[in-house]
Enzyme design. Sequence first.
Site, PDB file in Angstrom:
ATOM      1  N   CYS A 137       0.832  -1.200   0.000  1.00 33.04           N
ATOM      2  CA  CYS A 137       0.000   0.000   0.000  1.00 33.04           C
ATOM      3  C   CYS A 137       0.872   1.257   0.000  1.00 33.04           C
ATOM      4  O   CYS A 137       1.359   1.683   1.045  1.00 33.04           O
ATOM      5  CB  CYS A 137      -0.913  -0.018   1.227  1.00 33.04           C
ATOM      6  SG  CYS A 137      -1.915   1.463   1.326  1.00 33.04           S
ATOM      7  N   CYS A 140      -0.326   4.121   2.151  1.00 32.00           N
ATOM      8  CA  CYS A 140      -0.155   3.965   3.607  1.00 32.00           C
ATOM      9  C   CYS A 140       1.301   4.203   3.986  1.00 32.00           C
ATOM     10  O   CYS A 140       1.602   4.812   4.998  1.00 32.00           O
ATOM     11  CB  CYS A 140      -0.490   2.556   4.091  1.00 32.00           C
ATOM     12  SG  CYS A 140      -1.884   1.819   3.319  1.00 32.00           S
ATOM     13  N   ASP A 141       2.213   3.658   3.201  1.00 28.74           N
ATOM     14  CA  ASP A 141       3.606   3.580   3.631  1.00 28.74           C
ATOM     15  C   ASP A 141       4.565   4.466   2.843  1.00 28.74           C
ATOM     16  O   ASP A 141       5.736   4.579   3.202  1.00 28.74           O
ATOM     17  CB  ASP A 141       4.092   2.122   3.544  1.00 28.74           C
ATOM     18  CG  ASP A 141       3.242   1.203   4.408  1.00 28.74           C
ATOM     19  OD1 ASP A 141       2.797   1.663   5.473  1.00 28.74           O
ATOM     20  OD2 ASP A 141       3.015   0.054   4.020  1.00 28.74           O
TER      21      ASP A 141
END
Length: 315
Positions: A137, A140-141
Amino acid sequence: MANREHTRCLIIGSGPAGYTAAIYAGRANLHPTVYCGLQSGGQLTQTTMVDNFPGYPQGVDGNQMMQDLRSQAERFDADVRDGIIVRADFSKAPYLLTTDRGDEIEADTVIIATGASAKYLGLDDEKKYNGLGVSACATCDGFFYRKKTVAVVGGGDTACEEADYLSHLCNKVYMIVRKPYLRASEAMKRRVENNAKIEILYEHNTVGLYGEGGVEGAHVVKRKGEPDEQRYDLPIDGFFLAIGHKPNTDVFREWLDLDEAGYIQTVNGTPRTKIPGVFAAGDCADPVYRQAIVAAGSGCMAALEAERYLSAEGK
Ligand code: NDP
């Protein structure tokens, strides 16, 4: 002590399909119970802006949208709970579902809206470096890789979107694509091809990762198995998977018809499964469209079907 309780409508999953089903079931006075699953709010909590959901001219933050959907469902009396359904028994109605805490729920109707999860290549190194440079992701990261070099695996729309997103944070983004072309839509292809920070490595496969304590590079093979095959190491700090998703349907495998990829098969054009009173909505039953708006629509259909089923059964 494990509990046993009864509900007229159990909704499994908390993405757009699950919450929309909960809103409709709630408004129909079914007092639905919702189990959120492993990733409360579903896949949209892993993204930043959702630009293509009708009604938001400026887009909407994915987390915000899911919180709003939850609040809307709760306003209509949905009992939304954290927890996972780990076992299903559809041998007779009411159906029996077991949670990860061992609690048992007897449900007159079940709406399965468990969505799908990111796929991995299956390399041991993906597990070894999980959280240490391997991610599925980017939104997200990606933040952790500012000004670094990363690779995105895959050649579909997701991979292009993730590569584009990462290119705004990172110094360099490789796309590792196993075919000699991208599968993505024309618009997404153009976006990555015209992005100076993105380099597309066609006909490449990853066979391993390396690094001390975290990812420092990938072992890649160009034109694997061909006479001009080339093996080399690609120095990267982050390795992002974007090779598609697997439906979260293993718990129901014993009872429902699944296709080869694990998607629940429903009666054409409806959310009905082969078990009366058990419905499937959203990405767990949709290998084709996989869009939030489609999931929401099918959640609505599942709740309407549940209501009609209960009324026909006199429950
Ligand atoms: P796709 O299935 O479309 O693409 C997966 C990509 O990963 C393909 O390039 C595929 O390669 C590659 N791949 C699969 N398995 C492996 C493997 N083991 N090793 C290396 N590469 C692999 O998935 P997406 O998640 O990209 O998209 C899913 C759906 O969602 C699509 O319909 C897409 O259009 C849609 N979508 C739409 C968006 C938008 O409109 N904004 C954004 C994101 C997704 P190969 O081509 O060789 O099979």
